[in-house]
Motif scaffolding. Sequence first.
Motif, PDB file in Angstrom:
ATOM      1  N   GLY A  83       0.825  -1.119   0.117  1.00 15.45           N
ATOM      2  CA  GLY A  83      -0.111   0.150  -0.144  1.00 15.45           C
ATOM      3  C   GLY A  83       1.046   1.248  -0.073  1.00 15.45           C
ATOM      4  N   ALA A  84       1.844   1.195   0.305  1.00 17.26           N
ATOM      5  CA  ALA A  84       2.884   2.309   0.450  1.00 17.26           C
ATOM      6  C   ALA A  84       3.683   2.639  -0.926  1.00 17.26           C
ATOM      7  CB  ALA A  84       3.971   2.295   1.681  1.00 17.26           C
ATOM      8  N   ILE A  85       3.727   1.796  -1.972  1.00 19.08           N
ATOM      9  CA  ILE A  85       4.316   1.808  -2.995  1.00 19.08           C
ATOM     10  C   ILE A  85       3.992   2.987  -3.780  1.00 19.08           C
ATOM     11  CG2 ILE A  85       4.930   0.716  -5.268  1.00 19.08           C
ATOM     12  CD1 ILE A  85       4.675  -1.989  -3.907  1.00 19.08           C
ATOM     13  N   ASP A  86       4.937   4.317  -3.939  1.00 19.30           N
ATOM     14  CA  ASP A  86       4.604   5.249  -4.942  1.00 19.30           C
ATOM     15  C   ASP A  86       4.747   4.975  -6.313  1.00 19.30           C
ATOM     16  OD1 ASP A  86       4.280   7.049  -2.561  1.00 19.30           O
ATOM     17  OD2 ASP A  86       6.428   6.955  -2.380  1.00 19.30           O
ATOM     18  N   VAL A  87       5.963   4.155  -6.631  1.00 20.84           N
ATOM     19  CA  VAL A  87       6.399   4.074  -8.127  1.00 20.84           C
ATOM     20  C   VAL A  87       6.693   2.605  -8.358  1.00 20.84           C
ATOM     21  CG1 VAL A  87       8.490   5.035  -7.572  1.00 20.84           C
ATOM     22  CG2 VAL A  87       7.781   5.157  -9.883  1.00 20.84           C
ATOM     23  N   LEU A  88       6.122   2.283  -9.362  1.00 21.40           N
ATOM     24  CA  LEU A  88       6.495   0.634  -9.859  1.00 21.40           C
ATOM     25  C   LEU A  88       6.870   0.662 -11.215  1.00 21.40           C
ATOM     26  CD1 LEU A  88       4.629  -2.377  -8.930  1.00 21.40           C
ATOM     27  CD2 LEU A  88       5.215  -2.055 -11.160  1.00 21.40           C
TER      28      LEU A  88
ATOM     29  N   ALA B 140       1.226  -4.736 -10.313  1.00 21.91           N
ATOM     30  CA  ALA B 140       0.952  -4.058  -9.151  1.00 21.91           C
ATOM     31  C   ALA B 140      -0.269  -4.774  -8.551  1.00 21.91           C
ATOM     32  CB  ALA B 140       0.623  -2.590  -9.209  1.00 21.91           C
ATOM     33  N   SER B 141      -1.495  -5.006  -9.365  1.00 23.41           N
ATOM     34  CA  SER B 141      -2.573  -5.604  -8.814  1.00 23.41           C
ATOM     35  C   SER B 141      -2.586  -6.886  -8.228  1.00 23.41           C
ATOM     36  CB  SER B 141      -3.615  -5.589 -10.189  1.00 23.41           C
ATOM     37  OG  SER B 141      -3.094  -6.872 -10.809  1.00 23.41           O
ATOM     38  N   ARG B 142      -1.404  -7.704  -8.449  1.00 25.06           N
ATOM     39  CA  ARG B 142      -1.335  -8.910  -8.050  1.00 25.06           C
ATOM     40  C   ARG B 142      -0.818  -8.814  -6.534  1.00 25.06           C
ATOM     41  NH1 ARG B 142      -1.472  -9.298 -13.348  1.00 25.06           N
ATOM     42  NH2 ARG B 142      -1.431 -11.519 -14.253  1.00 25.06           N
ATOM     43  N   VAL B 143      -0.312  -7.843  -6.090  1.00 24.80           N
ATOM     44  CA  VAL B 143       0.080  -7.535  -4.702  1.00 24.80           C
ATOM     45  C   VAL B 143      -0.757  -6.631  -3.838  1.00 24.80           C
ATOM     46  CG1 VAL B 143       2.403  -8.443  -5.075  1.00 24.80           C
ATOM     47  CG2 VAL B 143       1.726  -5.909  -5.333  1.00 24.80           C
TER      48      VAL B 143
ATOM     49  N   PRO C  99       0.437   2.200  -7.179  1.00 28.32           N
ATOM     50  CA  PRO C  99       1.052   3.163  -7.131  1.00 28.32           C
ATOM     51  C   PRO C  99       0.422   4.527  -7.898  1.00 28.32           C
ATOM     52  CG  PRO C  99       1.664   1.392  -8.657  1.00 28.32           C
ATOM     53  CD  PRO C  99       0.669   1.036  -7.809  1.00 28.32           C
ATOM     54  N   LYS C 100       0.998   5.541  -7.628  1.00 31.28           N
ATOM     55  CA  LYS C 100       0.884   6.785  -8.260  1.00 31.28           C
ATOM     56  C   LYS C 100       1.379   6.806  -9.686  1.00 31.28           C
ATOM     57  CE  LYS C 100       0.527   9.599  -3.833  1.00 31.28           C
ATOM     58  NZ  LYS C 100       1.241   8.468  -3.032  1.00 31.28           N
TER      59      LYS C 100
ATOM     60  N   ILE D 182      14.215   9.447  -3.959  1.00 24.21           N
ATOM     61  CA  ILE D 182      14.013   9.286  -2.601  1.00 24.21           C
ATOM     62  C   ILE D 182      14.671  10.193  -1.716  1.00 24.21           C
ATOM     63  CG2 ILE D 182      14.063   7.780  -0.757  1.00 24.21           C
ATOM     64  CD1 ILE D 182      13.073   5.455  -2.738  1.00 24.21           C
ATOM     65  N   ALA D 183      15.986  10.362  -1.904  1.00 20.35           N
ATOM     66  CA  ALA D 183      16.813  11.298  -1.217  1.00 20.35           C
ATOM     67  C   ALA D 183      16.398  12.808  -1.512  1.00 20.35           C
ATOM     68  CB  ALA D 183      18.264  11.243  -1.463  1.00 20.35           C
ATOM     69  N   ALA D 184      15.789  12.874  -2.591  1.00 15.88           N
ATOM     70  CA  ALA D 184      15.078  14.422  -2.720  1.00 15.88           C
ATOM     71  C   ALA D 184      13.757  14.591  -2.118  1.00 15.88           C
ATOM     72  CB  ALA D 184      15.290  14.692  -4.103  1.00 15.88           C
ATOM     73  N   GLY D 185      13.456  13.651  -1.625  1.00 14.47           N
ATOM     74  CA  GLY D 185      11.787  13.580  -1.131  1.00 14.47           C
ATOM     75  C   GLY D 185      10.803  13.539  -2.003  1.00 14.47           C
ATOM     76  N   ASP D 186      11.086  13.150  -3.417  1.00 10.48           N
ATOM     77  CA  ASP D 186      10.299  13.011  -4.319  1.00 10.48           C
ATOM     78  C   ASP D 186       9.223  11.312  -4.490  1.00 10.48           C
ATOM     79  OD1 ASP D 186      10.807  15.639  -5.292  1.00 10.48           O
ATOM     80  OD2 ASP D 186      12.273  14.810  -6.515  1.00 10.48           O
ATOM     81  N   ALA D 187       9.870  10.733  -3.757  1.00  9.00           N
ATOM     82  CA  ALA D 187       9.154   9.221  -3.459  1.00  9.00           C
ATOM     83  C   ALA D 187       9.584   8.728  -2.211  1.00  9.00           C
ATOM     84  CB  ALA D 187       9.604   8.485  -4.744  1.00  9.00           C
ATOM     85  N   GLY D 188       8.515   7.969  -1.820  1.00 15.63           N
ATOM     86  CA  GLY D 188       9.022   7.087  -0.571  1.00 15.63           C
ATOM     87  C   GLY D 188       9.285   5.655  -0.647  1.00 15.63           C
ATOM     88  N   VAL D 189       8.310   4.963  -1.465  1.00 15.37           N
ATOM     89  CA  VAL D 189       8.739   3.829  -1.720  1.00 15.37           C
ATOM     90  C   VAL D 189       8.632   3.266  -3.249  1.00 15.37           C
ATOM     91  CG1 VAL D 189       8.283   1.196  -1.487  1.00 15.37           C
ATOM     92  CG2 VAL D 189       7.879   2.851   0.397  1.00 15.37           C
TER      93      VAL D 189
END
Length: 509
Positions: A52-57, A85-88, A92-93, A116-123
Amino acid sequence: MVADNTPVIIGVGQYSEKVGTDSYEALSYMDLGGRSLQAAIANTGASGDVAGAIDVLAVIRAFEMSRPDRKPPFGTADNIPRAIASRVGADPKRGILTTTGGQTNQQLVGEFARDIAAGDAGVAVIVGAEAISTVLALSAKGEQPDWSETHGGEFEDQGFGVDEMMEPAIFAHGATGAIPLYAIAENARRAKQGKGLEEYRLDIGELFEPFTRVAAANPHAAAPVVRSAEELATITERNRIVAEPYTRMTVARDQVNQAAAIIVASAGKARELGVPEDKWVHIHAVTAATELKLSERPDLSANPASIASVEQALGMAGKGMEDMAYLDFYSCFAIPVFNQMDRFGLSTDDPRGLTLTGGLPFFGGAGNNYSAHAIVEAVERVRSDAGSYALVGANGGWMSKYATGIYSTDPADWSGETRFAKLPRPSDRVSFSTEPFDSASVESYTINRSKKGADAVFLGRNVAGERVCGKADLDHPATAKLFEGGQPFGAQLSVTQDERGLNIGRVEV
């Protein structure tokens, strides 16, 4: 305390199946990718909802859709990132279908770590899969399953990304793919070393013998059989020459059903999700480099972009090759490994080994996604050997692109300059001519063998010093003897153009 915006790998997973085994399900590549992502989520040990936390795949482009002229024979999803993504249960946005190239997954680790280091994604997730073995097996039986799916929604299709790798003139003369193009580079290295075909084939066998032992112990390997250097080098009906100097057993094995996934998150998000810190693997450096086209390279045997990628990554990590406890060099063919060995003084019997998986000829050449499997293995190695470092070198095209990653459980500081870098392209290209020419000196060659016959393809220089290509006339006895003997290097050929406009070379006698 590791800063919240520090990118860390929190989960890795692999999945595979083999035709004819009791557990075989004939899964689509989307099913295989979903299984590997499930494994990666479980691998995090998280108490929270990772899916549920995945931002980008990002989905690595499968081989069957890696060129404009290829279509998935059984169909595919309209939105492949969302299908996996639907299988898990992820939503993702941002979904991505990547470009072609075996370096892509390694490069994406660096790009997502930077974001991620720049704060543009979390997972962020990188996942890829191949079901080539199943496609071949089912097609041989006349079966045509429907792998099409409808999910809707938007995603980023990054395109094929193969334009800069295309060599239409060389293709037209019979070197129509990776095997003969690598063989031309391999023979150029052989010429520099002054070795004959049999001696050099044994060199390749000695390189890959230890790889077979690693593959034999890997449950995901497609060909888990220990083979001797002599067995790999000896030409037999089963181990025929596919393109000089390569025997069939020493080239990447594409008949695989394999998938791998990597989950990268910020340290803050990892804490929030309850991922134990002993699962965290830090990304100390990732570099990406692009090489000149093969026809434009000053030295046909060399791949300076790959060397620069590895050197830059080591420099950014503040380490030397001697500090790497674990190594995986992309091994679709021998020469990408030999190039690194030549530069860093490595030997075939290096106690660390040069592969973590068993390599592409034996573990399997999982399309563009092989190095994801190497990264999975690297992550697990450094987790079990705290404070150690692993290096993964990922190669794309015909030594066209390269990406290097360095991993450890030791923290990596991302608070200052990024630890991801794209290197500048080389500028020392050789002029390649497609105009008619009367003579050429041979720099390198291969004899590409197939069911249709044999094509002796050469690269050389015309009288103006421009790089040119052509076919050696194997119906001409003296020319055939020279090329079949394996030592046409430096030979002067007289060249004519046939009715198709192809350059046909004969040795001057």
